[in-house]
Design a protein around this motif. Structure first.
Motif, PDB file in Angstrom:
ATOM      1  N   ALA A 222     -16.564  -5.111 -33.978  1.00  0.00           N
ATOM      2  CA  ALA A 222     -17.038  -5.689 -35.239  1.00  0.00           C
ATOM      3  C   ALA A 222     -16.504  -4.912 -36.435  1.00  0.00           C
ATOM      4  CB  ALA A 222     -18.562  -5.714 -35.268  1.00  0.00           C
ATOM      5  N   GLU A 223     -16.423  -3.582 -36.317  1.00  0.00           N
ATOM      6  CA  GLU A 223     -15.920  -2.759 -37.419  1.00  0.00           C
ATOM      7  C   GLU A 223     -14.398  -2.820 -37.516  1.00  0.00           C
ATOM      8  OE1 GLU A 223     -18.046  -1.631 -35.078  1.00  0.00           O
ATOM      9  OE2 GLU A 223     -19.854  -1.803 -36.340  1.00  0.00           O
ATOM     10  N   ALA A 224     -13.723  -2.943 -36.379  1.00  0.00           N
ATOM     11  CA  ALA A 224     -12.259  -2.899 -36.373  1.00  0.00           C
ATOM     12  C   ALA A 224     -11.634  -4.216 -36.823  1.00  0.00           C
ATOM     13  CB  ALA A 224     -11.753  -2.540 -34.978  1.00  0.00           C
ATOM     14  N   LEU A 225     -12.323  -5.323 -36.602  1.00  0.00           N
ATOM     15  CA  LEU A 225     -11.750  -6.622 -36.952  1.00  0.00           C
ATOM     16  C   LEU A 225     -11.662  -6.795 -38.465  1.00  0.00           C
ATOM     17  CD1 LEU A 225     -13.479  -8.805 -34.245  1.00  0.00           C
ATOM     18  CD2 LEU A 225     -11.005  -8.685 -34.634  1.00  0.00           C
ATOM     19  N   THR A 226     -10.544  -7.347 -38.898  1.00  0.00           N
ATOM     20  CA  THR A 226     -10.344  -7.593 -40.315  1.00  0.00           C
ATOM     21  C   THR A 226      -9.673  -8.951 -40.478  1.00  0.00           C
ATOM     22  OG1 THR A 226      -9.427  -6.663 -42.361  1.00  0.00           O
ATOM     23  CG2 THR A 226      -8.082  -6.455 -40.360  1.00  0.00           C
ATOM     24  N   GLY A 227      -9.404  -9.342 -41.716  1.00  0.00           N
ATOM     25  CA  GLY A 227      -8.745 -10.616 -41.952  1.00  0.00           C
ATOM     26  C   GLY A 227      -9.718 -11.697 -42.383  1.00  0.00           C
ATOM     27  N   PRO A 228      -9.207 -12.877 -42.694  1.00  0.00           N
ATOM     28  CA  PRO A 228     -10.035 -13.938 -43.270  1.00  0.00           C
ATOM     29  C   PRO A 228     -11.099 -14.486 -42.324  1.00  0.00           C
ATOM     30  CG  PRO A 228      -7.838 -14.748 -42.773  1.00  0.00           C
ATOM     31  CD  PRO A 228      -7.783 -13.263 -42.617  1.00  0.00           C
ATOM     32  N   SER A 239      -6.204 -23.042 -45.339  1.00  0.00           N
ATOM     33  CA  SER A 239      -4.767 -23.077 -45.645  1.00  0.00           C
ATOM     34  C   SER A 239      -3.937 -22.684 -44.430  1.00  0.00           C
ATOM     35  CB  SER A 239      -4.456 -22.159 -46.830  1.00  0.00           C
ATOM     36  OG  SER A 239      -4.527 -20.791 -46.460  1.00  0.00           O
ATOM     37  N   HIS A 240      -4.441 -21.743 -43.637  1.00  0.00           N
ATOM     38  CA  HIS A 240      -3.742 -21.360 -42.403  1.00  0.00           C
ATOM     39  C   HIS A 240      -3.652 -22.554 -41.452  1.00  0.00           C
ATOM     40  CE1 HIS A 240      -4.820 -16.784 -42.771  1.00  0.00           C
ATOM     41  NE2 HIS A 240      -4.002 -17.198 -43.735  1.00  0.00           N
ATOM     42  N   CYS A 241      -4.765 -23.222 -41.246  1.00  0.00           N
ATOM     43  CA  CYS A 241      -4.796 -24.356 -40.319  1.00  0.00           C
ATOM     44  C   CYS A 241      -3.858 -25.471 -40.781  1.00  0.00           C
ATOM     45  CB  CYS A 241      -6.219 -24.885 -40.176  1.00  0.00           C
ATOM     46  SG  CYS A 241      -7.330 -23.758 -39.299  1.00  0.00           S
ATOM     47  N   ALA A 242      -3.809 -25.697 -42.087  1.00  0.00           N
ATOM     48  CA  ALA A 242      -2.918 -26.727 -42.612  1.00  0.00           C
ATOM     49  C   ALA A 242      -1.459 -26.348 -42.392  1.00  0.00           C
ATOM     50  CB  ALA A 242      -3.190 -26.939 -44.101  1.00  0.00           C
ATOM     51  N   ALA A 256      -7.985 -19.888 -30.836  1.00  0.00           N
ATOM     52  CA  ALA A 256      -8.559 -19.094 -29.746  1.00  0.00           C
ATOM     53  C   ALA A 256      -8.919 -17.693 -30.225  1.00  0.00           C
ATOM     54  CB  ALA A 256      -7.568 -19.024 -28.580  1.00  0.00           C
ATOM     55  N   LEU A 257      -8.029 -17.077 -30.980  1.00  0.00           N
ATOM     56  CA  LEU A 257      -8.314 -15.742 -31.497  1.00  0.00           C
ATOM     57  C   LEU A 257      -9.434 -15.786 -32.539  1.00  0.00           C
ATOM     58  CD1 LEU A 257      -4.656 -14.429 -31.855  1.00  0.00           C
ATOM     59  CD2 LEU A 257      -6.298 -13.878 -30.063  1.00  0.00           C
ATOM     60  N   ALA A 258      -9.472 -16.839 -33.328  1.00  0.00           N
ATOM     61  CA  ALA A 258     -10.550 -16.981 -34.315  1.00  0.00           C
ATOM     62  C   ALA A 258     -11.905 -17.085 -33.631  1.00  0.00           C
ATOM     63  CB  ALA A 258     -10.297 -18.211 -35.182  1.00  0.00           C
ATOM     64  N   SER A 259     -11.952 -17.821 -32.530  1.00  0.00           N
ATOM     65  CA  SER A 259     -13.205 -17.963 -31.795  1.00  0.00           C
ATOM     66  C   SER A 259     -13.718 -16.613 -31.301  1.00  0.00           C
ATOM     67  CB  SER A 259     -12.999 -18.923 -30.615  1.00  0.00           C
ATOM     68  OG  SER A 259     -14.183 -19.061 -29.865  1.00  0.00           O
ATOM     69  N   ARG A 264     -17.284 -11.775 -32.017  1.00  0.00           N
ATOM     70  CA  ARG A 264     -17.369 -10.315 -32.142  1.00  0.00           C
ATOM     71  C   ARG A 264     -17.925  -9.863 -33.487  1.00  0.00           C
ATOM     72  NH1 ARG A 264     -16.885  -7.268 -27.453  1.00  0.00           N
ATOM     73  NH2 ARG A 264     -15.246  -8.149 -26.127  1.00  0.00           N
ATOM     74  N   THR A 265     -18.135 -10.802 -34.424  1.00  0.00           N
ATOM     75  CA  THR A 265     -18.659 -10.438 -35.744  1.00  0.00           C
ATOM     76  C   THR A 265     -19.892 -11.286 -36.064  1.00  0.00           C
ATOM     77  OG1 THR A 265     -17.081 -11.990 -36.747  1.00  0.00           O
ATOM     78  CG2 THR A 265     -16.431  -9.664 -36.641  1.00  0.00           C
ATOM     79  N   PRO A 266     -20.923 -11.186 -35.239  1.00  0.00           N
ATOM     80  CA  PRO A 266     -22.117 -12.013 -35.467  1.00  0.00           C
ATOM     81  C   PRO A 266     -22.911 -11.533 -36.686  1.00  0.00           C
ATOM     82  CG  PRO A 266     -22.543 -10.428 -33.726  1.00  0.00           C
ATOM     83  CD  PRO A 266     -21.088 -10.272 -34.094  1.00  0.00           C
ATOM     84  N   GLY A 267     -23.660 -12.451 -37.244  1.00  0.00           N
ATOM     85  CA  GLY A 267     -24.593 -12.080 -38.304  1.00  0.00           C
ATOM     86  C   GLY A 267     -24.015 -12.063 -39.697  1.00  0.00           C
TER      87      GLY A 267
END
Length: 280
Positions: A222-228, A239-242, A256-259, A264-267
């Protein structure tokens, strides 16, 4: 700490050379390097600067420990050949997926069987060893006890695993090693579509991935993950999906990675909104 017995290496490839180099540097003796052909064995001895060359078809000899560092699909065949060419008390292979039992022919030659898998992506570098590697061990009790001692001497971090758990363990390792390289390949393809050539994208993206991976080693996910996705920046994700819509394989991996990032970043909130954006 116990001393290392003498070792015969079958298969002087990247992993085999790294193990043998660790063995020699830790005070062990390298009896022989065995290749499918004499030239391949000679190249292994030249790289290690130790041991004598041999091929399995040329006479029987004795050794204390034999390690089969060959591709998974060849382990059973090579074990059968080795059983008719040498005798040993301990036999190991380096596969992370296959059980020690695949070495069965060597048990009939009197060996206790084990698997010894160093979790490392070997590059073939001349100084590569097993020091600091996570090592999984499985097999006969005698072979496992000995392997735990070997790992300690070689500077590895040993963990025992059951034979039936190995495929799942190795699948995870494959995702973390080859999967990361493949993921960088996909990312480089996206950059190529954006006009950035691979000779520029590959080192830049690999460095970015390396820093992110280092963060995961030091912090929880949860702490290591970053990005939109982790920040729930919905407009950016949209915009990424488009941008990826015309490239289904890239979009499928992104989703898949977004899921996993969401899981991993609940709450943080806005999870359902984010899933709706990703589903578009």
């Amino acid at each position: 700490m116990p001393s290392l017995p003498s070792l015969t290496l079958i298969g002087p490839g990247r992993a085999g050379r790294a193990l043998a180099r660790s063995w020699i540097q830790s005070g062990g003796q390298l009896d022989a390097v065995i290749g499918r052909t004499l030239p391949s064995a000679e190249r292994g001895v030249e790289a290690l600067r130790c041991g004598r060359t041999a091929v399995l078809e040329r006479g029987a000899f004795e050794t204390e420990v034999v390690v089969l560092a060959v591709p998974d699909d060849l382990i059973g065949e090579v074990a059968s050949d080795a059983a008719g060419a040498l005798t040993c008390r301990l036999a190991y292979h380096l596969s992370g997926a296959l059980p020690a039992a695949v070495l069965g022919p060597l048990s009939r030659a009197g060996a206790s069987l084990g698997s010894f898998h160093p979790l490392r992506a070997f590059t073939g570098g001349p100084d590569e060893t097993l020091r600091g590697a996570f090592v999984t061990i499985e097999g006969d009790e005698k072979a496992c006890r000995a392997a735990l001692g070997f790992s300690e001497i070689l500077g590895g971090e040993a963990h025992r695993i059951s034979a039936d758990a190995k495929p799942l363990y190795h699948a995870g390792a494959t995702l973390a090693a080859g999967g990361v390289v493949s993921l960088i390949g996909l990312a480089a393809r996206a950059w190529s579509l954006a006009g950035i050539p691979e000779e520029l994208s590959r080192p830049a993206l690999a460095a970015l991935a390396g820093r992110a991976a280092a963060g995961a080693a030091l912090q929880g996910f949860a702490e290591a993950l970053t990005g939109p996705i982790a920040r729930r920046d919905l407009a950016t994700v949209r915009s990424h999906c488009a941008a990826l819509a015309a490239h289904p394989d890239l979009l499928a991996m992104y989703r898949a990675l977004a899921s996993e990032t969401i899981a991993r970043t609940p709450g943080i909130g806005r999870e359902e909104e984010l899933r709706a954006v990703l589903a578009c």
